[in-house]
Write an enzyme that holds these catalytic residues in place. Structure first.
Site, short mmCIF file in Angstrom:
data_model
loop_
_atom_site.label_atom_id
_atom_site.label_comp_id
_atom_site.label_asym_id
_atom_site.label_seq_id
_atom_site.Cartn_x
_atom_site.Cartn_y
_atom_site.Cartn_z
N GLU A 1 19.04 -37.86 18.11
CA GLU A 1 17.95 -38.47 17.35
C GLU A 1 17.67 -37.63 16.12
O GLU A 1 17.47 -36.41 16.22
CB GLU A 1 16.68 -38.54 18.19
CG GLU A 1 16.72 -39.54 19.32
CD GLU A 1 15.36 -39.67 20.01
OE1 GLU A 1 15.08 -40.75 20.52
OE2 GLU A 1 14.59 -38.68 20.05
N CYS A 2 17.65 -38.26 14.95
CA CYS A 2 17.28 -37.61 13.69
C CYS A 2 18.09 -36.33 13.48
O CYS A 2 19.27 -36.39 13.19
CB CYS A 2 15.78 -37.37 13.63
SG CYS A 2 15.14 -37.14 11.95
N GLY A 3 17.48 -35.15 13.65
CA GLY A 3 18.24 -33.91 13.47
C GLY A 3 19.42 -33.82 14.40
O GLY A 3 20.50 -33.33 14.03
N MET B 1 22.15 -35.87 12.99
CA MET B 1 22.82 -35.18 11.88
C MET B 1 23.83 -34.16 12.39
O MET B 1 24.92 -34.00 11.82
CB MET B 1 21.77 -34.50 11.01
CG MET B 1 20.86 -35.49 10.27
SD MET B 1 19.28 -34.75 9.73
CE MET B 1 19.87 -33.55 8.55
N THR C 1 20.66 -42.10 16.17
CA THR C 1 19.70 -42.85 15.35
C THR C 1 18.87 -41.87 14.54
O THR C 1 18.69 -40.72 14.93
CB THR C 1 18.74 -43.68 16.22
OG1 THR C 1 17.92 -42.79 16.99
CG2 THR C 1 19.49 -44.62 17.15
#
Length: 436
Positions: free
Chosen positions: A327-329, A332, A427
């Site tokens: 999720e998010c970080g 990435m 995501t």
């Protein structure tokens, strides 16, 4: 029987968090049991609440959660003497479109629970106008009751007197006035507050805030203003399915943004959670059947993550046979590369083709409703997931299959679809609940 109170303000940055922590610690120091909650999608404040009260805090969110789910979460305060719900943004600030039980506004929670609102007002640069603002908030929406106000950052005794007189004339109780006191300010970072676990002096900071507030606020009067409250039994309506039976969860300073209710709901459903630290070059537990990488601040630790070969190779080996989600970080880090604020490109794990850059900063913020076009751990194709996105990184490349059709709270389709490659999914939004 408990007493409930909502702490809100006309806007962000007025001092809601500091006042909430100070009141919670001051009452705890008096021997009261204090339970806190956070209204809205914030994964940092609940950790500060826990530090102040010694009790876990969770989020309640009218856009993403139904009334039953909110009632279930809030019922943990049944054995507390006082329950504080800290708001987000301004009292009535939410999104334009209604969600599951509201717009995400703090006022929704206040009306739903029947708790009065303690307003934090910063009268800097004004005097009697502060009373007009408070009166406007008091009268704006039927069903939302105002307990009174605490003034913050008062410039002088004369300034305080002017504002107090105006509020008294408007029939609004003033519980106290706080002069400017920089020592109790909480440090900031680009996504908001620095996390509670990053501050070795957090206990002393909260104690100082409690001492300061106790000197300037009538704690007994605030306590009397809270509503008597007896929670009604409610089923767990969270609609959150664990991603697996045994979950390897990344957990350290780079991976800590996950809503507390998510972990509690997973455990309540029988899942086991084992944590590991990518920053300490640890790999996920080989006995786990799924790996979950939450968000956090990987852009601040990109060099370390890129250099930690054991973590990277261990995660790749895990993903050969079992699902991995970010999720998010965390998303990435599952990607090919991350460029930090200095423009330095760091190789990530390469499980997804995503490449992101923090050097090209642009804020992405808001609620998200995602219809899954492919499965992800715990959720099947077609599932409708509610979450929230907040980051400054931008997508440089995203060559993989989109994971979902993602809309914002107005129904507009957005470009951050998430992605899937093999057993890896990710995501940019943080999951809050699934529609059922």
């Amino acid at each position: 029987m408990s007493a409930g109170l909502v702490i809100s303000a006309p806007a962000s940055g007025v001092g809601k968090t500091t006042l909430t922590l100070a009141l919670a610690r001051a009452w705890r120091n008096r021997g009261l049991n204090v339970q806190c909650f956070k209204s809205g999608p914030d994964y940092i404040d609940p950790a500060f609440h826990a530090a102040a009260t010694g009790r876990a805090s969770v989020n309640v969110d009218s856009w993403a959660m139904g009334r039953e789910a909110i009632a279930h979460l809030v019922s943990r305060g049944a054995d507390a003497d006082i329950v504080l719900a800290e708001g987000s943004m301004g009292l009535f600030d939410g999104v334009a479109g209604r969600g599951v039980s509201g717009t995400g506004a703090t006022a929704d929670i206040a009306e739903m629970l029947g708790w009065p609102v303690l307003l934090v007002i910063d009268p800097s640069g004004q005097a009697q106008t502060a009373a007009a603002i408070a009166a406007g908030l008091r009268d704006y929406r039927a069903g939302v009751r105002l307990a009174g106000v605490v003034l913050n950052r008062v410039a002088s005794p004369r300034h305080e007197d002017l504002v107090r007189r105006a509020l008294n004339d408007a029939g609004i109780a003033v519980f106290g006035a706080l002069p400017r006191h920089a020592e109790i300010s909480l440090p900031k970072r680009h996504l908001g507050l620095v996390q509670a676990e990053e501050q070795a002096e957090i206990g002393k900071l909260i104690d100082e805030a409690a001492r300061f507030v106790a000197e300037h606020v009538d704690l007994d009067a605030v306590l009397r203003s809270a509503a008597s409250w007896l929670p009604q039994p409610a089923a767990n309506g969270m609609n959150v399915t664990p991603p697996g039976q045994r979950i390897a969860l990344a957990r350290d300073a780079a991976f800590s943004f996950i809503y507390p209710h998510m972990l509690e709901t997973w455990r309540a459903a029988g899942a086991e959670i084992s944590t590991f630290s990518p920053l300490a070059d640890e790999a996920p537990d080989a006995s786990a059947d799924v790996c979950w990488l939450p968000g956090g601040y990987p852009e601040l630790h990109a060099g370390t993550i890129a250099a930690n070969a054991r973590f990277r190779s261990g995660l790749r080996a895990f993903a050969d046979t079992r699902p991995v989600h970010g999720e998010c970080g965390g998303y990435m880090v599952l990607g090919t590369a991350l460029t930090d604020a200095d423009g330095i490109r760091h190789e990530m794990t390469g499980l997804l083709g995503l490449e992101t850059s923090f050097a090209k900063r642009r804020m992405h913020l808001g609620y998200r409703l995602a219809a899954l076009a492919a499965p992800m751990p715990g959720h099947q194709v077609g599932a409708r997931l509610r979450g929230h996105e907040f980051h400054y990184s931008t997508i440089v490349a995203q060559p993989d299959t989109p994971l979902a059709v993602v809309q914002d709270a107005t129904g507009a389709v957005i470009a951050e679809t998430g992605s899937r490659r093999g057993r890896a999914t990710g995501t940019f939004f943080h999951l809050i609940a699934e529609d059922r």
